[in-house]
Design an enzyme around this catalytic site. Structure first.
Site, PDB file in Angstrom:
ATOM      1  N   LYS A 167      29.998   4.799  15.597  1.00 61.66           N
ATOM      2  CA  LYS A 167      29.203   4.916  17.023  1.00 61.66           C
ATOM      3  C   LYS A 167      29.934   4.752  18.218  1.00 61.66           C
ATOM      4  O   LYS A 167      30.864   4.292  18.307  1.00 61.66           O
ATOM      5  CB  LYS A 167      28.450   3.409  16.697  1.00 61.66           C
ATOM      6  CG  LYS A 167      28.250   2.539  17.881  1.00 61.66           C
ATOM      7  CD  LYS A 167      27.518   1.509  17.762  1.00 61.66           C
ATOM      8  CE  LYS A 167      26.808   0.613  18.712  1.00 61.66           C
ATOM      9  NZ  LYS A 167      27.892  -0.008  19.514  1.00 61.66           N
ATOM     10  N   ASP A 196      26.999   2.544  10.845  1.00 59.88           N
ATOM     11  CA  ASP A 196      26.634   1.726  11.836  1.00 59.88           C
ATOM     12  C   ASP A 196      27.138   0.255  10.808  1.00 59.88           C
ATOM     13  O   ASP A 196      26.580   0.007  10.012  1.00 59.88           O
ATOM     14  CB  ASP A 196      25.078   1.733  11.908  1.00 59.88           C
ATOM     15  CG  ASP A 196      24.631   0.566  12.673  1.00 59.88           C
ATOM     16  OD1 ASP A 196      25.178  -0.778  12.412  1.00 59.88           O
ATOM     17  OD2 ASP A 196      23.929   0.916  13.557  1.00 59.88           O
ATOM     18  N   HIS A 197      27.845  -0.381  11.754  1.00 59.31           N
ATOM     19  CA  HIS A 197      28.503  -1.548  10.948  1.00 59.31           C
ATOM     20  C   HIS A 197      27.822  -2.746  10.404  1.00 59.31           C
ATOM     21  O   HIS A 197      28.293  -3.341   9.444  1.00 59.31           O
ATOM     22  CB  HIS A 197      29.875  -1.975  11.675  1.00 59.31           C
ATOM     23  CG  HIS A 197      29.683  -2.951  12.680  1.00 59.31           C
ATOM     24  ND1 HIS A 197      29.246  -2.636  13.956  1.00 59.31           N
ATOM     25  CD2 HIS A 197      29.511  -4.385  12.651  1.00 59.31           C
ATOM     26  CE1 HIS A 197      28.836  -3.809  14.693  1.00 59.31           C
ATOM     27  NE2 HIS A 197      29.047  -4.951  13.905  1.00 59.31           N
ATOM     28  N   ASP A 254      23.876   0.101  23.835  1.00 56.44           N
ATOM     29  CA  ASP A 254      24.912  -0.537  22.883  1.00 56.44           C
ATOM     30  C   ASP A 254      24.312  -1.249  21.593  1.00 56.44           C
ATOM     31  O   ASP A 254      24.831  -1.286  20.465  1.00 56.44           O
ATOM     32  CB  ASP A 254      25.747  -1.737  23.585  1.00 56.44           C
ATOM     33  CG  ASP A 254      26.889  -2.125  22.788  1.00 56.44           C
ATOM     34  OD1 ASP A 254      27.635  -1.302  22.283  1.00 56.44           O
ATOM     35  OD2 ASP A 254      27.396  -3.459  23.113  1.00 56.44           O
ATOM     36  N   HIS A 259      22.142  -1.212  15.975  1.00 55.35           N
ATOM     37  CA  HIS A 259      22.008  -2.278  15.086  1.00 55.35           C
ATOM     38  C   HIS A 259      20.865  -2.896  14.809  1.00 55.35           C
ATOM     39  O   HIS A 259      20.224  -3.195  13.831  1.00 55.35           O
ATOM     40  CB  HIS A 259      23.211  -3.255  15.558  1.00 55.35           C
ATOM     41  CG  HIS A 259      24.361  -2.869  15.978  1.00 55.35           C
ATOM     42  ND1 HIS A 259      25.061  -1.992  15.083  1.00 55.35           N
ATOM     43  CD2 HIS A 259      25.298  -3.066  16.935  1.00 55.35           C
ATOM     44  CE1 HIS A 259      26.159  -1.582  15.615  1.00 55.35           C
ATOM     45  NE2 HIS A 259      26.369  -2.519  16.747  1.00 55.35           N
TER      46      HIS A 259
HETATM   47  C1  BG6 Z   1      29.294  -3.373  18.516  1.00 57.88           C
HETATM   48  C2  BG6 Z   1      28.815  -3.408  20.050  1.00 57.88           C
HETATM   49  O1  BG6 Z   1      28.724  -2.280  18.197  1.00 57.88           O
HETATM   50  O2  BG6 Z   1      28.723  -4.404  17.833  1.00 57.88           O
HETATM   51  C3  BG6 Z   1      29.404  -4.686  20.726  1.00 57.88           C
HETATM   52  O3  BG6 Z   1      29.550  -2.323  20.639  1.00 57.88           O
HETATM   53  C4  BG6 Z   1      28.875  -6.051  19.774  1.00 57.88           C
HETATM   54  O4  BG6 Z   1      29.030  -4.967  22.255  1.00 57.88           O
HETATM   55  C5  BG6 Z   1      29.147  -5.648  18.390  1.00 57.88           C
HETATM   56  O5  BG6 Z   1      29.410  -7.105  20.197  1.00 57.88           O
HETATM   57  C6  BG6 Z   1      28.252  -6.718  17.544  1.00 57.88           C
HETATM   58  O6  BG6 Z   1      28.675  -6.723  16.187  1.00 57.88           O
HETATM   59  P1  BG6 Z   1      28.509  -8.015  15.397  1.00 57.88           P
HETATM   60  O7  BG6 Z   1      28.916  -7.863  14.159  1.00 57.88           O
HETATM   61  O8  BG6 Z   1      29.625  -9.016  15.770  1.00 57.88           O
HETATM   62  O9  BG6 Z   1      27.161  -8.768  15.463  1.00 57.88           O
END
Ligand code: BG6
Length: 510
Positions: A167, A196-197, A254, A259
């Site tokens: 991403k 998408d993590h 973002d 997400h």
């Molecule tokens: C990322 C964003 O993709 O996801 C960040 O660019 C964000 O801004 C992060 O902080 C949030 O990931 P998680 O897993 O901590 O909810």
């Protein structure tokens, strides 16, 4: 805690991936050190890397193998999610080779191909290759183009070639389409893995299982029983050193089309006919495509934008967003967004989905809360009960991992008194999983060729299409309508009003 199912030994059904080379572009960067190598380490530690394997680290400015290995080892010590076993780490890092290549210099890609072919012959990887683009987004297209031109992505003689992209996938509908068009000229959709993590998180993957492996939820999972859905991703961290990226991106770009929409699509999709990539991804794309499009006027009414002012979070002072390094002093970029969306289909007509996400808030919490319709109050009219508490099913993603059901129960005693109680399932009580980066499953799936947890082109585009009215309306509105909130607070007041004007309220996260 007792398990009631016999299916507990996951490792028994996990197979080792085929031999392959794992080529990382951007090997000197933060993502490689923080997530990719620690994930490969976790896979190595659980014996889930191929026996014949090599890691090729590509950087615009190459270093020696030893220097690269040292740097990756330092990163691993800093970011590993479990104690580092030196023997496992050594074995993994011995597989690493450093190569210099730059898409601006086509000859370097021809050289990369030659070196890779030699390495593959030495390591007997059979020509299977995974190219992982851990680079800034402006390098996605040029790097892929060079990989295409040199034939490095061409699948032949039974060898597979895969391309993994991080991403952000575009910054709006037009750029996402352009990137999809470009990539799909080079590779087949099945060779592409758009990460998408959020889909690497166990609790997120579990949404499908909760809905479709249990008989009791699906019959009530619709507009007849559900009043509305709330999706919350609140973060404590401010923008920190990412001002450059963030000020041109903002909270909506973002977090939302990626997400938050992953969470939304898993909650709202129709049951796929099979648990395979094609069926699951088709249903997810369909539901994202069913998000009702809004006029710019509606988009302004159904959204709240906020930007944080200085404040204290966990005892640490966070400066005004506008005073962050590389942020414009008069920036109108939102660090908080709340949206109301409707899904235009039979299951969800009339059920609003409220989404919110923000930075520098007083609490870190990611959850999906399904609010069920209130039971008829009629039978309690002649009792001392004056209200019923709300029925929520809450899927907690972070920091708590679990599921909570809130329902009403009789308070013991001679009078009819009712109180809300919670039935809680917590992962940690049942499963003893080693802490993970959340990327292991995704990287493992890329290696075994399972695209189920990756975004397809149509989903990505449907996501951008759904947020377009908000982006357009805000661009025109400029500073008008931007609210401010104190770092460490719950966010802008308007977010409460968004639900309040519908006679609803956000679930209390306190
Ligand atoms: C990322 C964003 O993709 O996801 C960040 O660019 C964000 O801004 C992060 O902080 C949030 O990931 P998680 O897993 O901590 O909810």
């Amino acid at each position: 805690m007792n398990h009631v199912s016999p299916n507990q030994d996951r490792s028994a059904i996990q197979r080792k991936p085929d031999p392959c080379s794992f080529v990382i572009f951007g090997v000197t960067g933060d993502l490689t050190h923080r997530l990719v190598i620690p994930s490969l380490y976790n896979l190595a530690a659980t014996d889930l890397l191929p026996d014949k394997f090599c890691v090729v680290g590509v950087a615009r400015k190459g270093t020696s193998n030893d220097a690269l290995r040292d740097s990756l080892m330092k990163g691993l010590r800093q970011f590993a999610t479990r104690p580092v076993d030196d023997a496992v780490a050594k074995r993994l890092l011995e597989c690493v080779t450093s190569i210099e290549a730059n898409p601006k210099d086509p000859a370097s890609f021809d050289a990369l191909r030659e070196k890779l072919e030699k390495l593959e012959a030495n390591r007997s990887t059979g020509g299977n290759r995974l190219f992982y683009l851990a680079t800034p987004p402006d390098a996605f297209a040029p790097t892929s183009r060079e990989l295409g031109r040199t034939g490095l992505l061409q699948q032949k003689s039974g060898a597979w070639r895969r391309l993994v992209i991080e991403k952000p996938f575009g910054t709006d509908l037009a750029s996402a389409k352009a990137l999809n068009d470009e990539l799909l000229k080079i590779v087949d959709e099945r060779q592409l893995y758009r990460i998408d993590h959020y889909l690497g998180k166990e609790t997120v993957q579990n949404i499908l299982v909760l809905r479709f492996a249990n008989g009791m939820f699906e019959p009530i999972w619709n507009r007849n029983h559900i009043d509305h859905v709330q999706i919350t991703v609140d973060e404590k961290l401010g923008v920190g050193h990412r001002g450059n990226f963030y000020d041109t991106t903002g909270a909506l770009r973002d977090m939302v089309p990626n997400h938050l929409f992953q969470l939304l699509s898993l909650v709202a999709m129709e049951p796929p006919i099979r648990f395979d990539a094609r069926s699951v991804r088709t249903e997810k794309a369909d539901v994202l495509g069913a998000i009702q499009s809004q006029s710019e006027e509606e988009a302004l009414r159904n959204s709240v934008r906020g930007q944080y002012l200085g404040g204290i979070v966990d005892g640490i002072e966070i400066p005004d967003y506008r005073k962050t390094v590389h942020v414009k002093p008069d920036s109108t970029t939102e660090t908080y967004v709340a949206l109301k969306l409707n899904i235009d289909n039979w299951r969800w007509a009339g059920v609003p989905f409220y989404l919110r996400t923000g930075k520098a808030l007083g609490i870190k919490r990611t959850e999906v809360a399904i609010k069920f319709k209130q039971a008829p109050f009629a039978m309690f009219r002649c009792t001392p009960v004056d209200r019923l508490s709300q029925n929520y099913l809450v899927i907690s993603v972070e920091p708590t991992e679990g599921i909570t059901l809130q329902f009403n129960t009789k308070v013991p005693g001679p009078t009819v008194t009712i109180d809300g109680v919670e039935m809680k399932f917590r992962y940690k009580d049942y499963f003893k999983a080693e802490p993970s980066t959340g990327y292991e499953t995704l990287i493992y799936d890329c290696m075994i060729g399972d695209n189920i947890l990756f975004q397809r082109a149509d989903s990505v585009e449907a996501g951008w299409r759904a947020v377009r009215p908000f982006l357009d309306a805000w661009k025109k509105a400029g500073a008008r309508g931007l609210e401010f909130y104190k770092a460490g607070s719950e966010g802008p007041a308007g977010a409460e009003e968004l639900l309040g004007s519908d006679g609803r309220s956000w679930r209390n996260l306190g």
